[in-house]
Motif scaffolding. Structure first.
Motif, short mmCIF file in Angstrom:
data_model
loop_
_atom_site.label_atom_id
_atom_site.label_comp_id
_atom_site.label_asym_id
_atom_site.label_seq_id
_atom_site.Cartn_x
_atom_site.Cartn_y
_atom_site.Cartn_z
N TRP A 87 5.05 -5.93 8.95
CA TRP A 87 4.92 -4.85 7.97
C TRP A 87 6.10 -3.90 8.13
N ASP A 88 6.57 -3.37 7.03
CA ASP A 88 7.70 -2.44 7.01
C ASP A 88 7.37 -1.26 6.12
N THR A 89 7.82 -0.09 6.54
CA THR A 89 7.56 1.14 5.81
C THR A 89 8.83 1.63 5.13
N SER A 104 4.13 -5.72 13.52
CA SER A 104 3.40 -6.90 13.08
C SER A 104 1.94 -6.75 13.47
N LYS A 105 1.08 -7.38 12.70
CA LYS A 105 -0.35 -7.33 12.97
C LYS A 105 -0.95 -8.71 12.74
N ILE A 141 0.86 -1.18 0.00
CA ILE A 141 0.00 0.00 0.00
C ILE A 141 0.89 1.23 0.00
N VAL A 142 0.50 2.27 -0.72
CA VAL A 142 1.18 3.55 -0.67
C VAL A 142 0.32 4.52 0.12
N PHE A 143 0.90 5.02 1.21
CA PHE A 143 0.22 6.01 2.04
C PHE A 143 0.77 7.40 1.74
N TRP A 192 3.85 -5.98 3.43
CA TRP A 192 3.51 -7.01 4.41
C TRP A 192 4.20 -8.31 4.02
N SER A 193 4.72 -9.02 5.00
CA SER A 193 5.43 -10.26 4.69
C SER A 193 5.33 -11.23 5.86
N ALA A 194 5.74 -12.48 5.60
CA ALA A 194 5.76 -13.52 6.63
C ALA A 194 7.06 -14.31 6.53
#
Length: 288
Positions: free
Chosen positions: A248-250, A233-234, A130-132, A264-266
């Motif tokens: 998640w990383d920004t 993390s969520k 996602i781009v915020f 988002w990754s695992a």
């Protein structure tokens, strides 16, 4: 714009913070047995701790005076501010000084996603992205992010804001089992942004709207808590693939400083990674 808005926000933050502390917490003796008429520390007690005059501190709280670097350091120390809180108050003082020297450009309501970020989204097929933009406006996303969280395209563009959706969209409350933690963090991140752009009309409108429509937002906003987060993390309760916890990383893009890419990754080989892969393929495994 002058620095007065930043200094007023600084004063409100300091006033709220001293209300959270007791004399015992900062090493001051209780004086006498009379009932305290204010919750938390008195102004004169903060001034005593910072070794400044009460009048000097009163003017800071009233937004009439920017503290010197030495005084700001003392207030950070004596009010027990953490790293994010220190960054917040230092940012307010810095913004006030810059606003006093030059005119601050008016912020656009909603920028368009940078073409390079848009191209990158199209190439990320196995990673939700996602781009915020400013205020956590959702500017763009890839199909996997929509499958993971919700159909962002179904949300009218003016309402396509992550904080607004967390508080007003029932789907988001179902997606996040720890909704309260997610929502509180949203408020803290938004409050941090308000320190940089306290007169941003779109931000003011968003805060006003959510303060009216959601009591929890109104209470949490009044707490003046701030946070800066670039990773975490969520846990997500997905109706098709089941529960999964993702990191998640920004990543902030230098070509558009107010736009950030969130991925988002695992961990490979985990059940979370398997379920994310199932989601990318559009398959729904049996749950165990």
């Amino acid at each position: 714009m002058t620095g007065s808005a930043h200094l007023r926000e600084l004063g409100e933050f300091l006033r709220h913070r001293r209300g959270q502390l007791t004399p015992a917490q900062v090493g001051l003796p209780e004086r006498g047995r009379t009932r305290r008429r204010v919750q938390g520390l008195r102004r004169e007690e903060v001034a005593e701790l910072a070794t400044i005059s009460t009048d000097y501190y009163v003017r800071i709280e009233q937004g009439r005076l920017a503290p010197s670097p030495a005084v700001l350091d003392a207030l950070v120390r004596e009010l027990r501010l953490d790293g994010d809180q220190r960054k917040y108050v230092e940012g307010l003082v810095g913004q006030a000084a810059r606003a006093g020297r030059r005119r601050t450009p008016r912020r656009t309501a909603r920028p368009r996603v940078h073409p390079h970020l848009s191209r990158l989204l199209g190439q990320l097929t196995g990673t939700p992205a996602i781009v915020f933009g400013p205020r956590l406006d959702i500017l763009a996303w890839n199909p996997l992010a929509a499958r993971l969280l919700c159909d962002f395209a179904a949300v009218p563009e003016p309402e396509r804001n992550y904080v607004r959706m967390v508080f007003t969209d029932p789907v988001m409350r179902e997606v996040y089992p720890e909704w309260e933690d997610v929502a509180r963090t949203c408020v803290e991140v938004l409050r941090m942004e308000a320190g940089t752009h306290p007169t941003d009309p779109a931000l003011t409108a968003l805060v006003g709207e959510l303060s009216v429509t959601d009591q929890q937002f109104r209470v949490w906003w009044a707490e003046h808590r701030v946070a800066h987060q670039d990773f975490g993390s969520k846990r997500i309760a997905h109706p098709a693939v089941g529960d999964l916890t993702l990191d998640w990383d920004t990543f902030r893009y230098a070509g558009a400083p107010e736009q950030q890419l969130v991925l988002w990754s695992a961990e490979p080989g985990t059940r979370d990674a398997e379920r994310l892969a199932d989601l990318a393929r559009g398959t729904a495994p049996s749950r165990d």
